[in-house]
Design a protein around this motif. Sequence first.
Motif, PDB file in Angstrom:
ATOM      1  N   ARG A 131      -7.871   9.449  -2.037  1.00  0.00           N
ATOM      2  CA  ARG A 131      -9.004   8.636  -2.236  1.00  0.00           C
ATOM      3  C   ARG A 131      -8.901   7.366  -1.485  1.00  0.00           C
ATOM      4  O   ARG A 131      -7.795   6.721  -1.612  1.00  0.00           O
ATOM      5  CB  ARG A 131      -9.421   8.512  -3.689  1.00  0.00           C
ATOM      6  N   TYR A 132      -9.794   6.852  -0.900  1.00  0.00           N
ATOM      7  CA  TYR A 132      -9.878   5.473  -0.231  1.00  0.00           C
ATOM      8  C   TYR A 132      -9.844   4.359  -1.458  1.00  0.00           C
ATOM      9  O   TYR A 132     -10.817   4.643  -2.198  1.00  0.00           O
ATOM     10  CB  TYR A 132     -10.914   5.223   0.723  1.00  0.00           C
ATOM     11  N   ASP A 133      -8.903   3.449  -1.687  1.00  0.00           N
ATOM     12  CA  ASP A 133      -8.904   2.851  -2.837  1.00  0.00           C
ATOM     13  C   ASP A 133      -8.917   1.142  -2.128  1.00  0.00           C
ATOM     14  O   ASP A 133      -7.795   0.834  -1.764  1.00  0.00           O
ATOM     15  CB  ASP A 133      -7.917   2.947  -3.564  1.00  0.00           C
ATOM     16  N   PRO A 134      -9.756   0.586  -2.221  1.00  0.00           N
ATOM     17  CA  PRO A 134      -9.854  -1.046  -1.820  1.00  0.00           C
ATOM     18  C   PRO A 134      -8.757  -1.853  -2.298  1.00  0.00           C
ATOM     19  O   PRO A 134      -8.015  -2.655  -1.598  1.00  0.00           O
ATOM     20  CB  PRO A 134     -11.082  -1.470  -1.976  1.00  0.00           C
ATOM     21  N   SER A 135      -8.452  -1.490  -3.609  1.00  0.00           N
ATOM     22  CA  SER A 135      -7.488  -2.476  -4.359  1.00  0.00           C
ATOM     23  C   SER A 135      -6.006  -2.172  -3.769  1.00  0.00           C
ATOM     24  O   SER A 135      -5.205  -2.871  -3.710  1.00  0.00           O
ATOM     25  CB  SER A 135      -7.485  -2.145  -5.844  1.00  0.00           C
ATOM     26  N   ALA A 163      -4.894   6.570  -0.999  1.00  0.00           N
ATOM     27  CA  ALA A 163      -3.811   6.869  -2.125  1.00  0.00           C
ATOM     28  C   ALA A 163      -3.983   8.190  -2.763  1.00  0.00           C
ATOM     29  O   ALA A 163      -5.096   8.956  -2.566  1.00  0.00           O
ATOM     30  CB  ALA A 163      -3.968   5.791  -3.434  1.00  0.00           C
ATOM     31  N   CYS A 164      -2.810   8.926  -2.902  1.00  0.00           N
ATOM     32  CA  CYS A 164      -2.861  10.340  -3.460  1.00  0.00           C
ATOM     33  C   CYS A 164      -3.550   9.989  -4.674  1.00  0.00           C
ATOM     34  O   CYS A 164      -3.022   9.418  -5.675  1.00  0.00           O
ATOM     35  CB  CYS A 164      -1.507  10.664  -3.497  1.00  0.00           C
ATOM     36  N   VAL A 165      -4.379  11.348  -5.084  1.00  0.00           N
ATOM     37  CA  VAL A 165      -4.828  11.433  -6.438  1.00  0.00           C
ATOM     38  C   VAL A 165      -4.203  12.344  -7.315  1.00  0.00           C
ATOM     39  O   VAL A 165      -4.010  13.544  -6.643  1.00  0.00           O
ATOM     40  CB  VAL A 165      -6.354  11.802  -6.211  1.00  0.00           C
ATOM     41  N   GLN A 213       0.869  -1.212  -0.056  1.00  0.00           N
ATOM     42  CA  GLN A 213       0.031  -0.007   0.188  1.00  0.00           C
ATOM     43  C   GLN A 213       0.939   1.190   0.124  1.00  0.00           C
ATOM     44  O   GLN A 213       2.041   1.184   0.686  1.00  0.00           O
ATOM     45  CB  GLN A 213      -0.892  -0.027   1.227  1.00  0.00           C
ATOM     46  N   PRO A 214       0.425   2.117  -0.634  1.00  0.00           N
ATOM     47  CA  PRO A 214       1.381   3.384  -0.756  1.00  0.00           C
ATOM     48  C   PRO A 214       1.640   4.098   0.534  1.00  0.00           C
ATOM     49  O   PRO A 214       0.581   4.313   1.343  1.00  0.00           O
ATOM     50  CB  PRO A 214       0.563   4.452  -1.859  1.00  0.00           C
TER      51      PRO A 214
END
Length: 228
Positions: free
Chosen positions: A210-214, A219-221, A196-197
């Motif tokens: 943004r919350y990204d389940p993947s 993660a920064c947008v 995870q970043p």
Amino acid sequence: QAQEGARRIAQALTLGVRFTLGAEVVACDGPSRLDVLRDGRIERYETRALVVAAGATDRPVAFPGWDLPGVMTAGAAQRLLKLSGTLPGRRVAVAGTGPFLLLVASQLAQAGAEIAAVAEIVRPGAAFLRLLGHPERVGEAASILAPLLYRRVLRTRTRVRRALGRDHVESIDLEGPDGTTRIDDIDALVVGWGLQPRTEITRHLGCTHRYDPSFGGWACVADPSTGS
């Protein structure tokens, strides 16, 4: 990869890039000024543009027994091997998913660890289809898988159910297509569920996230047209 990295570093030095090693960003006044801790003192950097490449960390996933001594992440096991040439254990089980997990398992096997099992949760077909999207990596993938296939330790569609032991990990239960299997007489379990970043710097800069389940988290947008 090490040879390619050395070539890139030499090229960057030729172009006048200055490397500052052992430096930790401790404050950001927008993208134009950084305060960096290096050798026990603060250095200030003025910038016209800032590119953040903060890397990633292991994605943690809890399961029964995950806090036993001898259970560690794939990143920790690789760091232990690279920095000190030390194996995480004599007989090691590896569980989780992703190419990084298989890379670490292969490195441990080639360094002399006895690999009791490699439990990969993904179906072989799904992994193959993913690889087709990156044909330039087929050779690398083959070299990673070869030591595991030779030892016949790779189990697909299999996950670690729990780790057991008294004062350290001694055995694990794996759950696969044929039910639950116990792997005994291990002294280390390496687990990896992808990366995870790291977002400490981008959050400090006030960037959009943004919350990204993947990714297993935030993660920064970035704007694809400007990168900001």
